[in-house]
Scaffold this motif. Structure first.
Motif: not given
Length: 311
Positions: A98-107, A161-166
């Motif tokens: 959640t932490v890593v994925g949310t950071c990637v998503n927001v950025v 994380i990567i397939p749902n990065a944005v």
């Protein structure tokens, strides 16, 4: 005297007439409040019931004696939950994802939304159209899995994380927020003073965009916390399972061999203990999200309304 008092009487009559709402408006307001109250009860009651059931005597819960308030308090279910190694490992994995994925998503969302909000970007309409196209058409589940496998991300954190990065919809919301809420004159002034585009983003745009950043953080973090399908497809190592997959085994498959000792207890007592564990697991799994929302709630409505798509 008569001519002086009459306008005052007329003014008082007009004022009282304006303050008094028509009967239809009052009935409509009452209906709206009753409907909202009903929705609140429908949404809030299951949560209160699960909380009460998780700390009540399992026998009272199974017999239907627990409706709203707990009866015969016990924390046996929580003891079993926190003693289980799989749940604690899943908890740690979910927090990490959640932490890593949310950071990637927001950025990633910021990196896409900010350029599209600038009028001087050539071809931004075409880029936006391509983004929107992906909202309606995709390669499908099997091609996506093959791509993730070819990239060597199967059974790793990055497959989640990567397939749902944005999310394209979130890009549109954030882009609209930048356009509607950040004055272009401020950005132009900073550019005249020699500030680069990255400097404008970091020093001006983002500090003024806390509401929409809070909304995006809440959206992405809740999505990662509740996600289980991607983990079900891409993860095979049990040590990498997120909390939701562990919950799936407990709540759906009733896999509680490590949590219930069937050798020392009767079958009836084992069933009751299993019910207590199920309710406790639900509370433990949802508690972080319930605690996160109050801190972001004041930004939530403002950011969502201002960043909404406008015609």
């Amino acid at each position: 005297m008569v001519s002086t008092d009459r306008p005052r009487a007329d003014l008082r009559g007009k004022t009282s007439g304006r303050a008094r709402q028509p009967l239809g408006d009052r009935l409509f307001g009452l209906t709206v409040h009753l409907v909202l109250l009903l929705v609140l009860v429908v949404v809030l009651y299951p949560l209160l019931f699960v909380v009460s059931a998780s700390i009540s005597d399992p026998a009272k819960v199974v017999n239907g004696e627990v409706w709203l308030w707990p009866k015969e308090l016990t924390l046996r279910g929580y003891e079993k939950v926190f003693d289980n190694e799989d749940i604690m490992t899943g908890y740690a994995n979910t927090i990490l994802y959640t932490v890593v994925g949310t950071c990637v998503n927001v950025v990633m969302t910021i990196m896409a939304a900010y350029p599209l909000s600038r009028k001087e970007l050539y071809g931004r309409g075409v880029v936006t159209a391509l983004f929107v196209f992906t909202m309606f058409f995709s390669g499908g589940l099997i091609p996506t899995y093959l791509l993730v496998k070819q990239l060597g991300m199967v059974n790793t954190m990055w497959a989640l994380i990567i397939p749902n990065a944005v999310a394209v919809w979130n890009i549109i919301i954030m882009r609209t927020f930048f356009q509607q809420s950040i004055p272009g004159e401020i950005q132009e002034s900073a550019q005249i003073d020699g500030c680069t585009n990255i400097g404008i983003l970091l020093r001006i745009v983002l500090p003024l965009s806390l509401p929409i950043l809070a909304v995006m953080t809440l959206f992405y973090s809740v999505a990662h916390w509740n996600s289980y399908f991607s983990a079900l497809i891409y993860l095979t190592d049990r040590k990498s399972y997120p909390l939701q997959l562990v919950l799936r085994e407990i709540l759906i498959q009733s896999n509680m061999k490590d949590m219930v000792d069937t050798s020392e207890e009767s079958l009836a007592k084992t069933v009751l203990e299993a019910e207590s564990i199920k309710y406790a697991v639900v509370i433990v799994a949802n508690l972080p999200v319930l605690l996160l929302y109050p801190f972001l709630q004041r930004y939530f409505v403002k950011g969502l309304v201002i960043g909404a798509v406008k015609g």
